[in-house]
Every structure is written in C-alpha cells, then in structure tokens.
Design an enzyme around this catalytic site. Sequence first.
Site, PDB file in Angstrom:
ATOM      1  N   ASP A 166       0.894  -1.029   0.185  1.00 60.14           N
ATOM      2  CA  ASP A 166       0.004   0.170  -0.064  1.00 60.14           C
ATOM      3  C   ASP A 166       0.917   1.190  -0.072  1.00 60.14           C
ATOM      4  OD1 ASP A 166      -1.803  -2.295   0.794  1.00 60.14           O
ATOM      5  OD2 ASP A 166      -3.037  -0.781   1.607  1.00 60.14           O
ATOM      6  N   LYS A 229      -7.097   3.154  -3.416  1.00 60.33           N
ATOM      7  CA  LYS A 229      -7.397   3.427  -2.040  1.00 60.33           C
ATOM      8  C   LYS A 229      -7.688   4.700  -1.671  1.00 60.33           C
ATOM      9  CE  LYS A 229      -5.614   2.099   2.613  1.00 60.33           C
ATOM     10  NZ  LYS A 229      -4.452   1.523   3.231  1.00 60.33           N
ATOM     11  N   LYS A 265     -10.334   0.090  -2.495  1.00 60.76           N
ATOM     12  CA  LYS A 265     -10.207  -0.333  -1.012  1.00 60.76           C
ATOM     13  C   LYS A 265     -10.469   1.093  -0.363  1.00 60.76           C
ATOM     14  CE  LYS A 265      -6.979  -1.285   2.676  1.00 60.76           C
ATOM     15  NZ  LYS A 265      -5.420  -1.789   2.664  1.00 60.76           N
TER      16      LYS A 265
END
Length: 329
Positions: A166, A229, A265
């Site tokens: 991430d 995300k 996400k």
Amino acid sequence: MSLKAVEMPHAAEEHKRNPGFDLDLGWLRHVRMNRSALERRAATIGTRRSVKKQWQAAWLLHAITNIDLTTLNGDDSKGRVERLCAKARQPVRTDILTALGVEDLGITPGAVCVYHNFVADAVAALEGTNIPVAAVSTGFPAGLTPLATRIAEIEASVKAGAKEIDIVIERHQVLTQDWQGLYDQVKAFRAACGEAHLKTILGTGELATQTNVAKASLVCMMAGADFIKTSTGKEKVNADLVTSLSMIRMIRWFHEETGIEIGYKPAGGISKAKDAITYLAMMKDELGNQWLSPHLFRFGASSLLNDIERQLEHNVTGRYAADYRQPLV
C-alpha cells in the site's frame, strides 16, 4: 436454516493483472465529477435494500473476507502484530461459526496490513495460512520521503515477504495537476513491487475536489495500480460514499476502455457492520458481483471485525455481546 443454503456473494476467478498503460492526458480532460449528483446517489445506497436474519449473517461473513485487518499505530509492537495475526487465523469464535453452520468454510480476512518494520513478524505469524501480508510503504502516511528511499522500502517489504504494498501518493502532485509526475512515481512503485500487488492510497480528504479524486484515480490506474484506495486513515476526512462513487466510476470507465479490472479499497472510519453491508451493496450495484471478491474489494479497517462478530453473535443468540467479548488485539 444453515447459511450454506443462503446465496452468498461469490468470489471471482483470478483476474488479469493491470499491465499499465501510457498516460493519456486527453482522457483526463474529459473527467468531470458532479458532486451534487454523487451526493444524491450516495444518499440512496443504504436505503434501497435491506438484508435481515440469515441473509445479513451471510453478507457479514463475506465482508470478513474483504477486510485488510490492520494495525498502523505509533505504539505497534511485535506482540500486537502477533495478536492481530492470531485473530486473522480465527476471526470469529468457533461456537458462533458452528451455530451458523459455517465452521468448515475457512473464513479469513483478505490480508493483514502492517508497517514495513513488522512484515517479517506478520509473515512468520501467518505461516501455514493463505493470508497475505500487506505493507504500508513509501513514507506512510505523508509519502514525502525521498523517492529512492520509498522505492527501497517497497523492495525491502517485498523481500521480507509482503504480497501486497500500500503506497501513498504525493498529494501536491494532484493539487498542482502534475499528472506526469504522479504517473511516473506510481509506475516506478509498481516496478519495485514485482509480483506483489500495488494499492495506491490517494489521501482523498486532502485532494480538494471530486474531480481531482477521479483524475488521480485514473492516472494511478494508467500507471499500473492493482487497487486504488481512499485514505491512510490519518487524514481528517477518510472514506465516504461520495468519494467512493467517484473512484469506482473511474474503475468502471477504465474497465470499459481497457478490459482490466481494478480493485477498490475504502479505508478509515469504517467500523460498523451496517456500513460494511452498505459498501458491499454499492460495489454490487455500481460494478457487479465480481467486484465483491477480495481480489477486487477490501476494507482498510481495524475495528470493523469486532462489530461484525457482535452482529453474528446476535444472529445466533438474540443478544448483543459487550465489545470486550471479541477482543481484536
């Protein structure tokens, strides 16, 4: 009635990974988001359907498989990470699973997400499972350390066993419309990931407009991101349905143009079971059943699992347990 008799969202087959595409500034110029229309749509998502009883339990069990079980605190320790991994191995008490008739389904979260320093500890604690470890790399949460340092951190996380990375983008590149700079950095991060999947954190609460959010989403997908995300969880404004609609409509458009499925996400502030169902309903309505798979949808959450387990126990017993009955870490 056993939940095995209830239709649950199905996991999609392994999808083709995003190979990345050339930066198309002409495509970006066509991106415009109508915030008022997004707000009207967002207001209806949680009211259009209602799932109750065993159907609600089935959706909540599926939601567990979409969770990136996360600890990203300044006081994290090896012990806390090991406790989190133990919870990932057994996310719901055995007696609850048995009462629901799903004890043999092997329900586990989508991943365990930790700081780079704890990747090796998490990998060791999850040995023998199929639960991947995700690392927040690239100077999380600000993403403003030197580029070479961020790339080295990604490479070190992958070497330590992380299967997902991430990363955080530099938000000023979006605010100043430096799309080439953003594209080049995300492309470099993707290359450093190798076989590990890349999730790009946009920090949407700091991007000023929904059009900026949409354009940043599109650039990151062009650069090869496997997921986009919302947030680090450290911003003042984290995941919400309006921003989610901006991002997943870019995912839909990208898929229509390229045939590539990109994951989504939302992260930060999602802590209630009812919110999990709302997000799942949004993904089903906007993108289709295949996006309910953990390959294409994750929650970035630390406390969501607690409330889901409480709701599942209520389904079994008719009573709500105290929070401490389902300790996470």
